[in-house]
Write a protein that holds these residues in place. Sequence first.
Motif, mmCIF file in Angstrom:
data_model
loop_
_atom_site.group_PDB
_atom_site.id
_atom_site.type_symbol
_atom_site.label_atom_id
_atom_site.label_comp_id
_atom_site.label_asym_id
_atom_site.label_seq_id
_atom_site.Cartn_x
_atom_site.Cartn_y
_atom_site.Cartn_z
ATOM 1 N N ARG A 175 0.775 -1.167 -0.060
ATOM 2 C CA ARG A 175 0.081 -0.159 0.090
ATOM 3 C C ARG A 175 0.967 1.105 0.064
ATOM 4 O O ARG A 175 0.332 2.291 -0.448
ATOM 5 C CB ARG A 175 -1.099 -0.024 1.069
ATOM 6 N N GLU A 176 2.218 0.990 0.264
ATOM 7 C CA GLU A 176 3.039 2.281 0.070
ATOM 8 C C GLU A 176 3.186 2.578 -1.484
ATOM 9 O O GLU A 176 3.374 3.991 -1.628
ATOM 10 C CB GLU A 176 4.429 2.115 0.929
ATOM 11 N N LEU A 177 2.762 1.912 -2.181
ATOM 12 C CA LEU A 177 2.743 2.231 -3.774
ATOM 13 C C LEU A 177 1.603 3.068 -4.316
ATOM 14 O O LEU A 177 1.666 3.687 -5.373
ATOM 15 C CB LEU A 177 3.269 0.914 -4.363
ATOM 16 N N ALA A 178 0.813 2.604 -3.418
ATOM 17 C CA ALA A 178 -0.638 3.483 -3.967
ATOM 18 C C ALA A 178 -1.644 3.400 -2.864
ATOM 19 O O ALA A 178 -1.703 2.285 -2.023
ATOM 20 C CB ALA A 178 -1.219 2.565 -5.179
ATOM 21 N N PRO A 179 -2.217 4.477 -2.577
ATOM 22 C CA PRO A 179 -3.472 4.591 -1.686
ATOM 23 C C PRO A 179 -4.557 3.390 -1.563
ATOM 24 O O PRO A 179 -4.889 2.748 -0.693
ATOM 25 C CB PRO A 179 -3.967 5.797 -1.769
ATOM 26 N N ALA A 180 -4.727 2.767 -2.825
ATOM 27 C CA ALA A 180 -5.829 1.715 -3.114
ATOM 28 C C ALA A 180 -5.258 0.861 -4.111
ATOM 29 O O ALA A 180 -4.685 1.035 -5.159
ATOM 30 C CB ALA A 180 -7.022 2.344 -3.540
ATOM 31 N N ILE A 181 -5.157 -0.431 -3.645
ATOM 32 C CA ILE A 181 -4.690 -1.569 -4.475
ATOM 33 C C ILE A 181 -5.483 -2.704 -4.663
ATOM 34 O O ILE A 181 -6.589 -2.952 -3.899
ATOM 35 C CB ILE A 181 -3.296 -2.199 -3.795
ATOM 36 N N ASP A 182 -5.318 -3.478 -5.761
ATOM 37 C CA ASP A 182 -5.938 -4.771 -5.835
ATOM 38 C C ASP A 182 -5.277 -6.088 -5.286
ATOM 39 O O ASP A 182 -4.062 -5.977 -5.164
ATOM 40 C CB ASP A 182 -6.017 -5.226 -7.312
ATOM 41 N N VAL A 183 -6.148 -6.854 -4.671
ATOM 42 C CA VAL A 183 -5.479 -8.023 -4.099
ATOM 43 C C VAL A 183 -6.106 -9.122 -4.894
ATOM 44 O O VAL A 183 -7.085 -9.126 -5.204
ATOM 45 C CB VAL A 183 -6.045 -7.921 -2.634
ATOM 46 N N MET A 184 -5.081 -10.141 -5.316
ATOM 47 C CA MET A 184 -5.597 -11.279 -5.833
ATOM 48 C C MET A 184 -5.459 -12.592 -4.944
ATOM 49 O O MET A 184 -4.307 -12.668 -4.748
ATOM 50 C CB MET A 184 -4.974 -11.550 -6.988
ATOM 51 N N VAL A 185 -6.413 -13.099 -4.609
ATOM 52 C CA VAL A 185 -6.390 -14.384 -3.456
ATOM 53 C C VAL A 185 -6.138 -15.715 -4.426
ATOM 54 O O VAL A 185 -7.258 -15.902 -5.209
ATOM 55 C CB VAL A 185 -7.553 -14.325 -2.781
ATOM 56 N N CYS A 186 -5.308 -16.536 -4.362
ATOM 57 C CA CYS A 186 -5.150 -17.652 -4.959
ATOM 58 C C CYS A 186 -5.231 -18.921 -4.197
ATOM 59 O O CYS A 186 -4.769 -18.954 -3.130
ATOM 60 C CB CYS A 186 -3.738 -17.800 -5.862
ATOM 61 N N GLY A 187 -6.223 -19.971 -4.666
ATOM 62 C CA GLY A 187 -5.982 -21.288 -3.859
ATOM 63 C C GLY A 187 -7.429 -21.799 -4.050
ATOM 64 O O GLY A 187 -8.301 -21.489 -5.237
#
Lengths: 94, 312
Positions: free
Chosen positions: B25-37
């Motif tokens: 999150r230090e790279l952008a205030p809002a990020i996408d998260v991808m959950v794998c499994g």
Amino acid sequence: MSAVYLFLADSGLLRVCTDVQQALAAWQPDALYFDAEGEPLRRESSGKTFLRLWASCSSCRLEQVLGMVDMIEGELPPALMQAWQALREGRAGV
Amino acid sequence: MSVLFLVDVQHAAGRMTLAALAVARELAPAIDVMVCGTDAQDAARALAGHTGVARVRVLDAPHYAHGEEENLSMVIAQFAGAYRHVVFAADPFGRSLAPRVAAMLDVAPVTDVLEILDAETFRRPLCAGALIETVRCQERVKVLTAHPSSHAEAVVRAGSAAPVEKLAPGPDLGVRTLISRSVEAPSGPATLGAAQIVVAGGLGLGSAEAFRALLAPLAARLGAALAATRAAVDAGFAPGAWQIGQSGRVVAPRLYIAVGLSGSRQHLAGMRSAGCVVAINRDPDAPIVKLADYALIGDLHEQVPLFLKALG
């Protein structure tokens, strides 16, 4: 005997040692070792002290620390010397 | 969206993952998260509640059950190309997938990032942390593995959760078949990956019996996980799963109590991000003592019981 490179991070000194014994004798807590091919070596003590290839750090080669070298003690191979000088000129130009 | 953070569903709620999420999150205030499994919906919903998560994308299929990199890397790479930064935690999942995804994107990854200076400048360790280099990555997609800082924590936000989007999984390539899997019991009241406090022992403890007799009560009192150096593991004092260091696990607890271990460079590489370090050692010149915030100098067989007694 092959050369062993000893890099002392605190002082920025790269020392070219003629053999392993000379390199071990010059050990300091911040010392990093590389073999003649630039592969990292790990100092081990089990009964006697010796250097062995540092397999788990094999991506950390001598060339990668050249940019942190301020002084050289001994004679570097011409290619390494050129690389070091180029890095110094690059640093000076920044 | 510019930043994608990848999560293995098996460790989605782990401290290391959530701390690495905070680093991303230090790279952008809002990020996408991808959950794998497999069976990833619950983990996805939980992650959707964290501050700074704009969207959770889910890759859920039976053939992702054990983090199969061969099946995951191709499909992750297809999505990753649309992002400026693709961030993994520097754990076995991230270390295995990041180079594969980077290769498929034809970019060079930056591994073991300790600090993000700006969008393309990162600090990372060399030679097991003996040296720290600053690198500039000008790849179109920056694929990173990030070391979680002990100070960085993901925070669950109040109010509405981010949307969860189910993605079409890739095919089962059938490259690997799991034959068996065994999971070692936690090394104390807490598991190493999730522990806020770690009690680690070294060769100085002298025997497996002393290791257990001295450190287990301390770990129990503090609710800590037990850990060991490679030398202690090699000597049979502790199982391999407890090993911290360059060839073991990397942890970032709030408190790290190092007992009877000198602090070799290889061990420090696994615990350098701990918040507060306490060393119990008879050698005042040991590297761990120099690194420690607090040190008890003396015979550990006397100091550890005294320490435990002082805790009440």
